[in-house]
Enzyme design. Sequence first.
Site, PDB file in Angstrom:
ATOM      1  CD  GLU A 131      -2.850   1.205   2.386  1.00 55.12           C
ATOM      2  OE1 GLU A 131      -2.413   0.783   3.461  1.00 55.12           O
ATOM      3  OE2 GLU A 131      -3.973   1.710   2.265  1.00 55.12           O
ATOM      4  N   GLY A 268       2.742   0.290  11.425  1.00 60.06           N
ATOM      5  CA  GLY A 268       2.369  -0.398  12.655  1.00 60.06           C
ATOM      6  C   GLY A 268       1.831  -1.774  12.312  1.00 60.06           C
ATOM      7  CB  ALA A 269      -0.678  -3.582  11.953  1.00 60.92           C
ATOM      8  CG  MET A 270      -1.032  -3.676   5.108  1.00 66.33           C
ATOM      9  SD  MET A 270      -1.787  -2.056   4.795  1.00 66.33           S
ATOM     10  CE  MET A 270      -2.912  -2.496   3.472  1.00 66.33           C
ATOM     11  CD  GLU A 271      -5.747  -2.300   5.640  1.00 69.62           C
ATOM     12  OE1 GLU A 271      -4.807  -2.003   6.391  1.00 69.62           O
ATOM     13  OE2 GLU A 271      -6.235  -1.502   4.805  1.00 69.62           O
ATOM     14  CG  HIS A 302      -6.944   0.359  12.663  1.00 67.32           C
ATOM     15  ND1 HIS A 302      -7.198   1.718  12.678  1.00 67.32           N
ATOM     16  CD2 HIS A 302      -6.480   0.090  11.416  1.00 67.32           C
ATOM     17  CE1 HIS A 302      -6.888   2.232  11.487  1.00 67.32           C
ATOM     18  NE2 HIS A 302      -6.446   1.259  10.703  1.00 67.32           N
ATOM     19  CD  GLU A 303      -4.162  -2.865  10.846  1.00 65.87           C
ATOM     20  OE1 GLU A 303      -4.524  -2.870   9.666  1.00 65.87           O
ATOM     21  OE2 GLU A 303      -3.628  -1.866  11.373  1.00 65.87           O
ATOM     22  CG  HIS A 306      -8.739  -1.732   7.541  1.00 62.76           C
ATOM     23  ND1 HIS A 306      -9.304  -0.623   6.955  1.00 62.76           N
ATOM     24  CD2 HIS A 306      -7.650  -1.275   8.216  1.00 62.76           C
ATOM     25  CE1 HIS A 306      -8.586   0.450   7.277  1.00 62.76           C
ATOM     26  NE2 HIS A 306      -7.592   0.081   8.043  1.00 62.76           N
ATOM     27  CD  GLU A 325      -6.006   3.290   7.040  1.00 57.19           C
ATOM     28  OE1 GLU A 325      -6.234   2.887   8.195  1.00 57.19           O
ATOM     29  OE2 GLU A 325      -5.550   2.545   6.154  1.00 57.19           O
TER      30      GLU A 325
HETATM   31 ZN   LIG Z   1      -5.843   1.048   8.737  1.00 56.34          ZN
END
Ligand SMILES: [Zn+2]
Length: 845
Positions: A131, A268-271, A302-303, A306, A325
């Site tokens: 992304e 931080g992280a990705m979904e 959060h992830e 998504h 987001e």
């Molecule tokens: Zn996000």
Amino acid sequence: MTARSDGPRSGNLSKTEAAARSALISEVRYSVALDLSADEPDFVCQTTVWFRAGADTRTFLDYVGRPALIECNGAQLGPEAFDGTRIHLPVRAGRNVVHVVASAPYSRVGTGLHRFIDPLDGAAYLHTKFEPFDANRVYPCFDQPDLKAVFELQVTAPTGWQVVANSAENAIRQVHGARTRWSFAPTPPLSTYLTAFVAGPYHRLSATHGDIPLALWTRASYLDALKADAEELFELTGRGLDHYRRLFGLAYPFDSYQQVFVPEYAFGAMEHPGCVTFNERFIFRSRVTSESRRRRAEVVLHEMAHMWFGNLVTMRWWDDLWLNESFATLMAAMAQDRVTDFGPAWPSFAHHAEMTARHADQLPTSHPIAVDAQDTDAVRLNFDPLTYRKGAAVLRQLAGELGEPVFAAGIQRYLRRHAWANAELGDFLVALSEAAEVDLAEFSAQWLCRSGVSTVTAAGQARQVQVSRLAEPHSQPRRLRARVGGYRDGPTGLQLLDAVRVELTGFNAQAFWDVLDPDLVLANDDGAGYLKVRLDPVSRRAALDRLSTLVDPMARAVVWGALWDDVLDARLSAREFSTCVLGHCGAEPDVGVLQSLLERAVRACVDFGERANLPSALSVLSAHATRELDAAAPGSDRQLVWARTLASTAGPYQVRLLEELLDDQVPWPGLVVDRDLRWRLLTRLAVVGEVTDELIEASAAADPGGAGDRHALTVRAARGTVSAKDWAWAAMLDGQLSLAERRAVMSGWQQPGQEELLSPRTADYFTALESAWSTYGPEFALSFCRMAYPHATTVEQNVLARTDQALATRKLPRDLGRILAEERAGLAREVAARAYDASSTVVPG
Ligand SMILES: [Zn+2]
């Protein structure tokens, strides 16, 4: 200096090109076969793309590797078909097939296919991050969100590795000696930026939730720490999946939920569906506070949000990144007290999310939440607090006005209507409007399409409350609704006597209430609105004196926010703010709030306080921290927070104490100097005392697996000698180090108290910046521009002037100009606040 080793530069795709391509192309399907088995700087990729075109014409695939063979509909294309970032194709109306054999380099900057070598055992660990526009660094594709496609992935990897991808394995693994071929099932329709895989000798922990297989993955050196938290993470994952299934009215749309912790992760992280990747900092290898666990839960939730909003229904173009987001940020906050044991999220939302959003919204680079992203280059910097946090605050305000059940009904409508397809802001607003039976045009125009934050103050006189808009970013003021609370100071502290809701359409409004001459009048005291609150002088005095007696944590959060805004605006001195923090923070029951207030008190002294006063301001904080450590419960979170405060404020006269702590002579029972605390203490000792190479090396050896090496780079860079700074400067620009390692150097580079040492290097910064983008690539240049900007300097006016010059020449790439403008605003703010602090006197505390 070594130039970047990350291969060819990424291309750029404009919104217009993407729209034309998605009008032409449909029914896309990819087969991607990767060979990761060779110990080479490059990997090989064979891609076949099937698609339907609407006409006989030309189009292109995005790609930045090195094609060896390109075939389009059976005919081989010559090298002229590839221009470095695109493969140009003659396509025909109807079905087409393109086959590309190519190789591309592994990445060291966290984008594309990143390769990390574990220094412990020499094993390679690979992960992807695509992304917004980096899938095309791995395989040729139509790299835009609205050309969703079915992917079939095959990976040939060294035997003994594990490979995790978006979908389950669909065939028996084929082992050919040292090489093993993995095949994965075709995915449901996915956008290219959501495709992902992770490969290496990873370890798996497994569980199930209903019929959903769950897994946690990590490398060997983190496995024990992950095992210790596996139950907590699996339980959170299961509860989260149940919560969202009920809220969204749709079953979890993918076939497994695998969470992979990967080294040197750039976010931080990705979904990614089925393969969520996390930064390894979320595996706790040292003692952490409950706040760290809360924040990790926030990221997990959060992830997960998504998966429905973003992955099942995806934005058409990057204009709506914010919606993706902000929505996930809001959902995670709303889920917190339903899914976790951490209670309501809103006080911490006010302390962190709203504060950083307000700050970003006052910078010269502020932009409306809804943006017009002209091309993919413009998207990179939109991963900012306005996109994540202001958007979430404004959506929360909307959910509050519509009522949560209506908001949820609108979301369900939106998700059902656009499942497995793409949608845009208008579609979201239509679904919400239908559910709520209200027109959201005004909301959209006033809140989504305009930048800036409205500043509001309230004051009481007799039985009247006067609410005024002080600053308004737009000539047509937004309609504001805020609850205003009137508080009286008494023997038990500040008590709420009455509250009224006031609607502000112009600049002033009045209301009457049952309070006579209140001591504190607080606008937005329920924290429901996205506002900047300024306290009137009477109220501010009451707040500074009596803040900890306010019972409601939300009202306290709003007041703390208003006081911090005043520090940033040079209206409250840094020393008065830190006195206020020390006076009241002890009564904050939430350890996360305590930690953030103490961090702000330190920042007030370091960034916004009079320079000459810095040693004494820090010594007040460290003396206070020492007293609190004497009194803290052994092994408590609060003890750890105070120890961290000591580690960031200790002065030269405490060198002995730092050395004793590092030698495990700890005077406070229950406090363990573990990895994390050790690095904090060591960094401080490097600034105020002396740290030998032997000590740094021993500490790194005790923290193997890469993290210790990065901390060691930070400590080396923090040392206050000419030779340490010479070394750090060269290391920052060393292309042989990964971006994560270079960022570690940068984070040690500027230390308070080293202004004399760093000032002569100001010119070097501006010289290096001019060529950073072209020499080292955008990822490094963006980090360098922000992290190495001269803040610890005695020549601020010089820095401001050089910045203005650099901006005026307009030679820098757009993204660097934007960061430079933000850093300039930050430095100007520091200069003004320091002058204010110098001119003010200490209020007896
Ligand atoms: Zn996000």
